[in-house]
Scaffold this motif. Structure first.
Motif, PDB file in Angstrom:
ATOM      1  N   UNK A 113     -44.051  22.930 -34.201  1.00 58.97           N
ATOM      2  CA  UNK A 113     -45.281  23.387 -34.669  1.00 58.97           C
ATOM      3  C   UNK A 113     -45.202  24.315 -35.820  1.00 58.97           C
ATOM      4  N   UNK A 114     -44.492  25.467 -35.765  1.00 63.33           N
ATOM      5  CA  UNK A 114     -44.098  26.341 -36.898  1.00 63.33           C
ATOM      6  C   UNK A 114     -43.531  25.562 -37.927  1.00 63.33           C
ATOM      7  N   UNK A 115     -42.774  24.690 -37.953  1.00 59.59           N
ATOM      8  CA  UNK A 115     -42.206  23.858 -39.080  1.00 59.59           C
ATOM      9  C   UNK A 115     -42.942  22.562 -39.316  1.00 59.59           C
ATOM     10  N   UNK A 116     -44.190  22.447 -39.066  1.00 58.78           N
ATOM     11  CA  UNK A 116     -45.010  21.320 -39.181  1.00 58.78           C
ATOM     12  C   UNK A 116     -45.423  21.416 -40.717  1.00 58.78           C
ATOM     13  N   UNK A 117     -45.370  20.386 -41.595  1.00 60.41           N
ATOM     14  CA  UNK A 117     -45.741  20.831 -42.948  1.00 60.41           C
ATOM     15  C   UNK A 117     -47.069  20.985 -43.084  1.00 60.41           C
ATOM     16  N   UNK A 118     -48.214  20.718 -42.388  1.00 57.30           N
ATOM     17  CA  UNK A 118     -49.464  20.841 -42.655  1.00 57.30           C
ATOM     18  C   UNK A 118     -49.751  22.340 -42.413  1.00 57.30           C
ATOM     19  N   UNK A 119     -49.239  23.195 -41.715  1.00 54.95           N
ATOM     20  CA  UNK A 119     -49.605  24.511 -41.459  1.00 54.95           C
ATOM     21  C   UNK A 119     -49.180  25.439 -42.810  1.00 54.95           C
ATOM     22  N   UNK A 120     -48.115  24.977 -43.661  1.00 55.06           N
ATOM     23  CA  UNK A 120     -47.692  25.606 -44.588  1.00 55.06           C
ATOM     24  C   UNK A 120     -48.824  26.250 -45.511  1.00 55.06           C
ATOM     25  N   UNK A 121     -49.791  25.311 -45.865  1.00 53.76           N
ATOM     26  CA  UNK A 121     -50.641  25.748 -47.208  1.00 53.76           C
ATOM     27  C   UNK A 121     -51.729  26.586 -46.511  1.00 53.76           C
ATOM     28  N   UNK A 122     -51.747  27.119 -45.264  1.00 50.60           N
ATOM     29  CA  UNK A 122     -52.873  27.902 -44.734  1.00 50.60           C
ATOM     30  C   UNK A 122     -52.384  29.067 -44.390  1.00 50.60           C
ATOM     31  N   UNK A 123     -51.225  29.068 -43.695  1.00 50.81           N
ATOM     32  CA  UNK A 123     -50.855  30.522 -43.282  1.00 50.81           C
ATOM     33  C   UNK A 123     -49.599  31.119 -44.052  1.00 50.81           C
ATOM     34  N   UNK A 124     -49.261  32.271 -43.720  1.00 49.50           N
ATOM     35  CA  UNK A 124     -47.762  32.691 -44.075  1.00 49.50           C
ATOM     36  C   UNK A 124     -46.773  32.149 -42.859  1.00 49.50           C
TER      37      UNK A 124
END
Length: 663
Positions: free
Chosen positions: A616-627
């Motif tokens: 989950x920490x490598x999921x592309x969807x999270x990159x634009x929202x968190x550091x």
């Protein structure tokens, strides 16, 4: 022209609706079916819809609790034909209100509280009706004469209600999944991501989606057809005289108008009388009723008073865990045996809890990161096998100063005020530098030594680090917010000021002591958006209704007449509740460290959830929202055992999972 329909083949309640101008008959039918299907879990006993041609659509999913006959079906029309109502909840004083109406000449077809609400509106109007009804509720009411739509939510926010505008249409629903089912475009509200990562929930009145809001507790919103139910001019989702949602009950005003009961013994006597009356009313149902029993003060008190009023053993429910640190089942069993309840105890294995994680985005609709959400869903599922309604002790901590953070913070503030700043800062830095994981492991080994098995302190490592922060804090509201933060010890520097920061700061700008202010802030925020959200969604996911006696209007208003010094008398949390409970349960069964209702998240993230969390920490969807790099570093630190970062990691993992499942 209006039309109604009921599908009885679709096997508590869920409400939803929208404006339907310029939609074809087939499109309206399709939207009704979508809304009903999306909320089936909230009402498996029946469903229906009502439409006003080219105007409004109301839908309802029914969990039959009172009046199991066809007279309880919704949406329901008033006897006059003027009003239409789709209603979720329970009105606990409906019997008295019905008797009053009957004396005035009103005739009733059945005995549901929904019919009573409509009769009240017919006789007295919506504003007076809201003042008269006591209970938990969320509803939508349409006045066909004035072409006005009103939505309303109960005083403490026990029942959810979302509303907003999508593609020019007004929509409302018990849960966001109903609005998503309409297939209108929804956009993530990025402004609330900081709140979620910091506190684990999205604060009212906002939601995870732009232009979709949570109606604040104790408010109503009225829209007119002449305005096409559009966004009102100068609209704000915050309640107030000049804003759109109108308060019909205000907790801050209740607090300010309350006169203190100076004698502690009198406070206990009045509280017991009111609790017995409240629980008596909340035991009324045409289906089986039980109680959640964790073995703590609140659930034990509710169970004891319910059992006292029941002619047969009350069914009680608890779950046990394999990890002793999180297992309260033996305490609950002992209390159940003492009270003589029909107790149901189920031990769950780690795999049972882990299987639930994949369902979290479905159960909660928007990101929600209180780890006790997992056991809450499990115990609700166990209870639903035996009963349809369960009483719970939620609210006791927020009303009667039950959280350790209240007393700990208050004592720390008072103790450290006289310390030199240099000493406080240096000692604070030292405590913050400690390895909490190593301290907890050492304490665990200490308990294995002869004569040390009863060592009471739990989670000592994290408590010492929190103490370090308290020493460095410069204001009361800074202390309060820190104690609620998931990322308090590991803040993300890229997160901007959150919605709650200013709100809490304003509330702490008062002459009250720390605990009194914290109670008000908790009741307005944490209780609504964390605890009550957890209770409603976990229970509704398995079609179980929960009732919360401690949040009844008369209990809440009475609680503000009891001074904080009485609530924390003899350095005890919830002193009035304890005094009542000790009349029914021996003190020795209750006096033990507060465990909370959670799971061994720290260990799971190093074992069963290790691969899941890393993915989950490598999921592309999270990159634009968190550091992401910040959280990956915390993940590595957690895996190494250098620190326990489970709580700060959990929100970002929940968010990433929600994004993966929802988009």
């Amino acid at each position: 022209m209006t039309t109604t329909a009921n599908w009885q083949e679709a096997d508590m309640c869920g409400i939803a609706g929208c404006t339907i101008a310029r939609l074809t008959g087939e499109e309206v039918q399709s939207q009704a079916e979508r809304l009903i299907k999306s909320l089936h879990h909230r009402g498996p006993d029946g469903n229906g819809f009502w439409q006003d041609e080219n105007n409004l659509l109301f839908t309802h999913n029914r969990l039959a609790i009172l009046d199991l006959s066809e007279h309880g079906h919704q949406p329901m029309l008033a006897a006059s034909g003027r009003y239409v109502l789709t209603f979720n909840g329970e009105i606990y004083n409906f019997s008295k209100l019905k008797s009053d109406l009957e004396r005035e000449g009103t005739k009733f077809r059945g005995h549901s509280d929904t019919e009573v609400i409509l009769a009240l509106v017919d006789a007295h109007g919506i504003e007076q009706t809201l003042d008269m009804i006591d209970g938990m509720f969320a509803f939508a009411l349409y006045d066909q004469k004035r072409s006005e739509l009103t939505i309303a939510r109960d005083r403490m926010g026990e029942k959810p209600l979302f509303y907003g505008w999508i593609s020019g249409r007004f929509v409302f629903a018990s849960e966001l999944k109903a609005l998503k089912s309409l297939n209108y475009p929804l956009t993530i509200n990025r402004d609330c991501i900081g709140d979620f990562l910091t506190y684990g929930y999205i604060p009212t009145p906002h939601s995870i989606y732009q232009n979709i809001y949570k109606l604040p507790p104790g408010t109503s919103l009225t829209l007119a057809r002449k305005d096409n139910y559009g966004v009102p001019e100068s609209f704000s989702p915050y309640p107030g005289p000049k804003y759109s949602p109108r308060p019909f009950w205000d907790l801050k005003s209740v607090k300010q108008a309350s006169s203190y009961i100076e004698k502690p013994e009198l406070a206990v006597e009045l509280l017991q009388q009111n609790l017995e009356d409240t629980i008596s009313r909340q035991l009324v149902a045409d289906v089986p009723v039980g109680c959640f029993l964790s073995g703590g003060i609140d659930s034990s008190l509710v169970t004891a008073l319910a059992q006292k009023q029941s002619a047969r053993p009350i069914k009680t429910f608890t779950i046990g865990f394999e990890v002793e640190q999180f297992n309260e089942a033996p305490f609950a069993r002992e209390i159940a045996n003492h009270l003589g309840t029909d107790h149901h105890e189920t031990y769950v294995k780690t795999k049972d809890v882990l299987e639930l994680i994949s369902n979290l985005p479905t159960v909660y609709d928007e990101p929600f990161a209180d780890p006790s959400q997992l056991p809450s869903i499990l115990v609700a599922g166990i209870a639903r096998q035996e009963v349809t309604v369960c009483l719970s002790g939620d609210g006791g901590d927020e009303l009667f100063a039950g959280y350790n953070r209240y007393t700990t913070a208050s004592r720390s503030i008072n103790a450290f005020n006289s310390w030199p700043n240099l000493i406080k800062m240096n000692l604070g830095r030292f405590l913050l530098s400690l390895n909490s994981n190593l301290i907890d492991r050492a304490l665990l080994n200490l308990r294995k030594l002869p004569g040390m098995s009863q060592t009471k302190q739990a989670n000592l490592g994290i408590k010492l680090k929190k103490l370090g922060f308290l020493m460095k804090a410069t204001s009361d509201h800074e202390v309060y917010l820190f104690l609620l933060k998931f990322n308090g010890l590991h803040p993300d520097s890229t997160i901007t000021t959150t919605t709650l920061d200013q709100r809490v700061s304003n509330l702490f700008d008062s002459p009250d002591d720390f605990i009194t202010t914290a109670l008000l802030v908790d009741q307005l925020n944490y209780l609504v958006d964390d605890n009550l959200t957890k209770v409603d969604r976990s229970a509704m996911s398995v079609s179980l209704e929960t009732r919360l006696p401690l949040l009844d209007r008369q209990i809440v208003e009475l609680s503000w007449r009891i001074p904080t010094v009485t609530k924390t008398q003899y350095n005890q949390t919830k002193w009035p509740l304890r005094e009542i409970l000790y009349k029914h349960v021996p003190k020795s069964m209750i006096e033990r460290p507060k465990m909370g209702f959670s799971v061994p998240l720290s260990e799971w993230l190093r074992s069963e959830l290790k691969s899941w969390s890393l993915d989950l920490l490598h999921s592309p969807s999270i990159k634009s929202l968190v550091n992401v790099e910040h959280y990956r570093a915390l993940w590595d630190e957690h895996q190494s055992g250098a620190n326990d970062n489970a709580l700060v990691l959990w929100p970002v993992l929940v968010l990433s999972q929600w994004l993966s499942e929802s988009y």
